[in-house]
Scaffold this motif. Structure first.
Motif, short mmCIF file in Angstrom:
data_model
loop_
_atom_site.label_atom_id
_atom_site.label_comp_id
_atom_site.label_asym_id
_atom_site.label_seq_id
_atom_site.Cartn_x
_atom_site.Cartn_y
_atom_site.Cartn_z
N ILE A 22 0.88 -1.30 -0.03
CA ILE A 22 -0.18 -0.11 0.10
C ILE A 22 0.99 1.27 -0.03
CG2 ILE A 22 -1.63 1.08 1.32
CD1 ILE A 22 -2.30 -1.39 2.60
N ASN A 23 0.70 1.97 -1.08
CA ASN A 23 1.32 3.36 -0.91
C ASN A 23 0.44 4.36 -0.27
OD1 ASN A 23 3.44 2.73 -2.60
ND2 ASN A 23 2.37 2.70 -4.49
N ARG A 24 1.10 4.82 0.81
CA ARG A 24 0.47 5.86 1.91
C ARG A 24 1.29 7.12 1.56
NH1 ARG A 24 -3.86 3.80 4.63
NH2 ARG A 24 -3.46 1.37 4.53
N SER A 25 0.86 8.04 2.26
CA SER A 25 1.43 9.48 2.10
C SER A 25 2.79 9.63 3.04
CB SER A 25 0.56 10.70 2.82
OG SER A 25 0.33 10.14 4.02
N ASN A 26 2.97 8.82 3.85
CA ASN A 26 4.18 8.56 4.75
C ASN A 26 4.91 7.46 4.31
OD1 ASN A 26 2.34 6.55 5.80
ND2 ASN A 26 2.66 7.19 7.79
N GLY A 27 4.96 6.76 3.23
CA GLY A 27 5.76 5.76 2.62
C GLY A 27 4.84 4.51 2.30
N LEU A 28 5.69 3.47 2.01
CA LEU A 28 5.07 2.19 1.44
C LEU A 28 4.84 1.17 2.88
CD1 LEU A 28 4.79 0.35 -0.81
CD2 LEU A 28 6.98 -0.49 -0.48
N GLU A 29 3.94 0.64 2.75
CA GLU A 29 3.12 -0.01 3.81
C GLU A 29 3.05 -1.62 3.24
OE1 GLU A 29 -0.33 -0.98 6.87
OE2 GLU A 29 -0.15 0.99 5.91
N ILE A 30 3.79 -2.63 3.82
CA ILE A 30 3.73 -4.09 3.35
C ILE A 30 2.80 -4.79 4.33
CG2 ILE A 30 4.99 -6.01 3.01
CD1 ILE A 30 7.36 -3.98 2.21
N VAL A 31 1.75 -5.21 4.02
CA VAL A 31 0.87 -6.22 4.96
C VAL A 31 0.99 -7.62 4.44
CG1 VAL A 31 -1.48 -6.41 5.61
CG2 VAL A 31 -0.60 -3.98 4.87
N ALA A 32 1.24 -8.54 5.20
CA ALA A 32 1.09 -9.73 5.12
C ALA A 32 -0.19 -10.29 5.79
CB ALA A 32 2.20 -10.64 5.66
N VAL A 33 -0.87 -10.94 5.02
CA VAL A 33 -2.21 -11.70 5.49
C VAL A 33 -2.40 -13.26 5.24
CG1 VAL A 33 -4.69 -11.42 5.28
CG2 VAL A 33 -3.21 -9.38 5.06
N CYS A 34 -2.72 -13.78 6.27
CA CYS A 34 -2.91 -15.28 5.86
C CYS A 34 -4.16 -15.73 5.38
CB CYS A 34 -2.74 -16.17 7.47
SG CYS A 34 -4.07 -15.92 8.48
N GLN A 35 -4.26 -16.87 4.86
CA GLN A 35 -5.41 -17.33 4.34
C GLN A 35 -6.78 -17.19 5.01
OE1 GLN A 35 -5.90 -18.11 1.07
NE2 GLN A 35 -3.51 -17.68 0.84
N ILE A 36 -6.70 -17.16 6.33
CA ILE A 36 -8.01 -17.17 7.18
C ILE A 36 -8.26 -15.84 7.31
CG2 ILE A 36 -8.72 -17.67 9.61
CD1 ILE A 36 -6.46 -19.84 9.85
N CYS A 37 -7.42 -14.92 7.39
CA CYS A 37 -7.91 -13.62 7.64
C CYS A 37 -8.02 -12.84 6.12
CB CYS A 37 -6.81 -12.77 8.36
SG CYS A 37 -6.59 -13.19 9.91
N LEU A 38 -7.82 -13.50 5.02
CA LEU A 38 -7.86 -12.83 3.77
C LEU A 38 -9.10 -12.38 3.45
CD1 LEU A 38 -6.31 -11.88 1.26
CD2 LEU A 38 -6.92 -14.19 0.22
N ASP A 39 -10.40 -12.90 3.67
CA ASP A 39 -11.72 -12.46 3.18
C ASP A 39 -12.04 -11.17 3.92
OD1 ASP A 39 -12.13 -14.36 1.38
OD2 ASP A 39 -12.90 -15.67 2.81
N SER A 40 -11.99 -11.20 5.26
CA SER A 40 -12.05 -10.08 6.05
C SER A 40 -11.42 -8.84 5.87
CB SER A 40 -11.82 -10.27 7.69
OG SER A 40 -10.63 -10.76 7.89
N TYR A 41 -9.96 -9.05 5.44
CA TYR A 41 -8.92 -7.92 5.14
C TYR A 41 -9.38 -7.35 3.44
CZ TYR A 41 -4.88 -5.53 3.70
OH TYR A 41 -3.84 -4.46 3.41
N LEU A 42 -9.90 -8.26 2.74
CA LEU A 42 -10.38 -7.68 1.34
C LEU A 42 -11.59 -7.05 1.57
CD1 LEU A 42 -9.60 -10.87 -0.96
CD2 LEU A 42 -8.25 -8.66 -0.76
N GLU A 43 -12.75 -7.33 2.42
CA GLU A 43 -13.56 -6.52 2.63
C GLU A 43 -13.43 -5.46 3.25
OE1 GLU A 43 -17.46 -5.71 2.51
OE2 GLU A 43 -16.78 -7.72 1.49
N LYS A 44 -12.40 -5.19 4.25
CA LYS A 44 -12.11 -3.95 4.88
C LYS A 44 -11.45 -3.01 3.74
CE LYS A 44 -8.67 -1.98 8.06
NZ LYS A 44 -8.05 -1.22 7.32
N ILE A 45 -10.49 -3.58 2.83
CA ILE A 45 -10.07 -2.62 1.79
C ILE A 45 -11.05 -2.12 0.97
CG2 ILE A 45 -8.41 -2.73 -0.25
CD1 ILE A 45 -7.02 -2.67 2.38
N LYS A 46 -12.01 -3.10 0.58
CA LYS A 46 -13.18 -2.42 -0.29
C LYS A 46 -13.90 -1.46 0.10
CE LYS A 46 -17.26 -4.44 -2.48
NZ LYS A 46 -18.16 -5.39 -2.56
N THR A 47 -14.40 -1.45 1.59
CA THR A 47 -15.23 -0.38 2.02
C THR A 47 -14.04 0.99 2.38
OG1 THR A 47 -14.73 -1.12 4.48
CG2 THR A 47 -16.72 -2.11 3.17
#
Length: 65
Positions: A22-47
């Motif tokens: 993720i490119n943020r105003s304060n720099g690059l953010e790298i997020v690692a997400v396991c398969q269990i958390c992937l659906d909830s993370y994608l929903e959060k990013i979408k909203t």
């Protein structure tokens, strides 16, 4: 290589992890997400992206006063 999930904190192998950059105003953010958390993370990013689009659209409306 092993990664720690940013959502739940479990340690998983590299083939079981999704990396999101993720490119943020304060720099690059790298997020690692396991398969269990992937659906909830994608929903959060979408909203979050929908809220950002709505705010941008709202700011483009001309004021009547």
């Amino acid at each position: 290589m092993r990664y720690v999930c940013n959502r739940c904190g479990t340690v998983t192998q590299e083939h079981d992890v999704t990396i999101h950059y993720i490119n943020r105003s304060n720099g690059l953010e790298i997020v690692a997400v396991c398969q269990i958390c992937l659906d909830s993370y994608l929903e959060k990013i979408k909203t979050d992206s929908e809220k950002k689009d709505e705010e941008t659209e709202r700011m483009e409306i001309k004021r009547k006063w």
